[in-house]
Design a protein around this motif. Structure first.
Motif, PDB file in Angstrom:
ATOM      1  N   PRO A 130       0.828  -1.213   0.000  1.00 22.80           N
ATOM      2  CA  PRO A 130       0.000   0.000   0.000  1.00 22.80           C
ATOM      3  C   PRO A 130       0.856   1.253   0.000  1.00 22.80           C
ATOM      4  O   PRO A 130       2.025   1.212   0.366  1.00 22.80           O
ATOM      5  CB  PRO A 130      -0.803  -0.127   1.299  1.00 22.80           C
ATOM      6  CG  PRO A 130       0.030  -0.971   2.181  1.00 22.80           C
ATOM      7  CD  PRO A 130       0.753  -1.915   1.284  1.00 22.80           C
ATOM      8  N   ASN A 131       0.246   2.338  -0.414  1.00 23.83           N
ATOM      9  CA  ASN A 131       0.987   3.591  -0.526  1.00 23.83           C
ATOM     10  C   ASN A 131       0.065   4.756  -0.221  1.00 23.83           C
ATOM     11  O   ASN A 131      -1.125   4.740  -0.563  1.00 23.83           O
ATOM     12  CB  ASN A 131       1.541   3.724  -1.937  1.00 23.83           C
ATOM     13  CG  ASN A 131       2.705   4.705  -2.015  1.00 23.83           C
ATOM     14  OD1 ASN A 131       2.568   5.864  -1.663  1.00 23.83           O
ATOM     15  ND2 ASN A 131       3.843   4.218  -2.465  1.00 23.83           N
ATOM     16  N   TYR A 132       0.628   5.769   0.429  1.00 25.03           N
ATOM     17  CA  TYR A 132      -0.145   6.963   0.740  1.00 25.03           C
ATOM     18  C   TYR A 132      -0.256   7.901  -0.474  1.00 25.03           C
ATOM     19  O   TYR A 132      -1.124   8.751  -0.529  1.00 25.03           O
ATOM     20  CB  TYR A 132       0.535   7.757   1.862  1.00 25.03           C
ATOM     21  CG  TYR A 132       0.678   7.039   3.166  1.00 25.03           C
ATOM     22  CD1 TYR A 132       1.856   6.355   3.481  1.00 25.03           C
ATOM     23  CD2 TYR A 132      -0.339   7.070   4.111  1.00 25.03           C
ATOM     24  CE1 TYR A 132       2.005   5.721   4.708  1.00 25.03           C
ATOM     25  CE2 TYR A 132      -0.198   6.440   5.342  1.00 25.03           C
ATOM     26  CZ  TYR A 132       0.975   5.769   5.629  1.00 25.03           C
ATOM     27  OH  TYR A 132       1.109   5.146   6.840  1.00 25.03           O
ATOM     28  N   ASN A 133       0.650   7.755  -1.400  1.00 18.45           N
ATOM     29  CA  ASN A 133       0.794   8.707  -2.501  1.00 18.45           C
ATOM     30  C   ASN A 133      -0.123   8.354  -3.669  1.00 18.45           C
ATOM     31  O   ASN A 133       0.018   7.304  -4.286  1.00 18.45           O
ATOM     32  CB  ASN A 133       2.249   8.704  -2.979  1.00 18.45           C
ATOM     33  CG  ASN A 133       2.511   9.759  -4.028  1.00 18.45           C
ATOM     34  OD1 ASN A 133       1.610  10.429  -4.508  1.00 18.45           O
ATOM     35  ND2 ASN A 133       3.774   9.896  -4.400  1.00 18.45           N
ATOM     36  N   GLY A 134      -1.039   9.249  -3.973  1.00 21.16           N
ATOM     37  CA  GLY A 134      -1.970   9.002  -5.057  1.00 21.16           C
ATOM     38  C   GLY A 134      -1.312   8.833  -6.403  1.00 21.16           C
ATOM     39  O   GLY A 134      -1.852   8.166  -7.293  1.00 21.16           O
ATOM     40  N   ASP A 135      -0.132   9.409  -6.571  1.00 20.52           N
ATOM     41  CA  ASP A 135       0.568   9.291  -7.844  1.00 20.52           C
ATOM     42  C   ASP A 135       1.033   7.860  -8.121  1.00 20.52           C
ATOM     43  O   ASP A 135       1.370   7.526  -9.258  1.00 20.52           O
ATOM     44  CB  ASP A 135       1.785  10.225  -7.873  1.00 20.52           C
ATOM     45  CG  ASP A 135       1.378  11.682  -7.882  1.00 20.52           C
ATOM     46  OD1 ASP A 135       2.207  12.532  -7.506  1.00 20.52           O
ATOM     47  OD2 ASP A 135       0.219  11.981  -8.259  1.00 20.52           O
ATOM     48  N   GLU A 136       1.054   7.031  -7.090  1.00 15.44           N
ATOM     49  CA  GLU A 136       1.476   5.641  -7.268  1.00 15.44           C
ATOM     50  C   GLU A 136       0.329   4.742  -7.717  1.00 15.44           C
ATOM     51  O   GLU A 136       0.519   3.552  -7.961  1.00 15.44           O
ATOM     52  CB  GLU A 136       2.044   5.105  -5.953  1.00 15.44           C
ATOM     53  CG  GLU A 136       3.314   5.821  -5.507  1.00 15.44           C
ATOM     54  CD  GLU A 136       4.449   5.616  -6.469  1.00 15.44           C
ATOM     55  OE1 GLU A 136       4.604   4.495  -6.989  1.00 15.44           O
ATOM     56  OE2 GLU A 136       5.192   6.597  -6.727  1.00 15.44           O
TER      57      GLU A 136
END
Length: 124
Positions: free
Chosen positions: A104-110
């Motif tokens: 999972p990632n916090y960054n929407g760009d990912e």
């Protein structure tokens, strides 16, 4: 290619609960981490919650910790966001998103794939 369709939004009162659902197409769904983001009028999109491909790791933004729960059912290609104790500041369009990575990632760009969004409105 992954297609995402959110549902479950609506108009509720403060303190109520809602469960958002995200239906995903594509055979590789179980290999993707998933996230929920939201965007309120006049504000930037913000991270809400994310879950790893296996479902074993979850992340939350501080403002929803203890109130929201993200989960997934890989057998059904579904992701959920259970929202309890809703507040007026939770009002936003909520988007489901998929990253091509398993973590999972916090960054929407990912996140590569996005749904069309579902409106959540919480009245005081």
């Amino acid at each position: 290619q992954v297609q995402l369709v959110e549902s479950g939004g609506g108009l509720v009162q403060a303190g109520d609960s809602l469960r958002l659902s995200c239906a995903a197409s594509g055979r590789t769904f179980s290999g993707y981490a998933m996230g929920w983001f939201r965007q309120a009028p006049g504000k930037e999109r913000e991270f809400v919650a994310a879950i790893s491909a296996s479902g074993g790791v979850t992340y939350y933004t501080d403002s929803v910790k203890g109130r929201f729960t993200i989960s997934r059912d890989n057998a059904k290609n579904m992701v959920y966001l259970q929202m309890n104790s809703l507040k007026p500041e939770d009002t936003a369009v909520y988007y489901c998103a998929a990253t091509i990575y398993s973590n999972p990632n916090y960054n929407g760009d990912e996140y590569k794939y996005w749904g069309q969004g579902t409106q959540v409105t919480v009245s005081s």
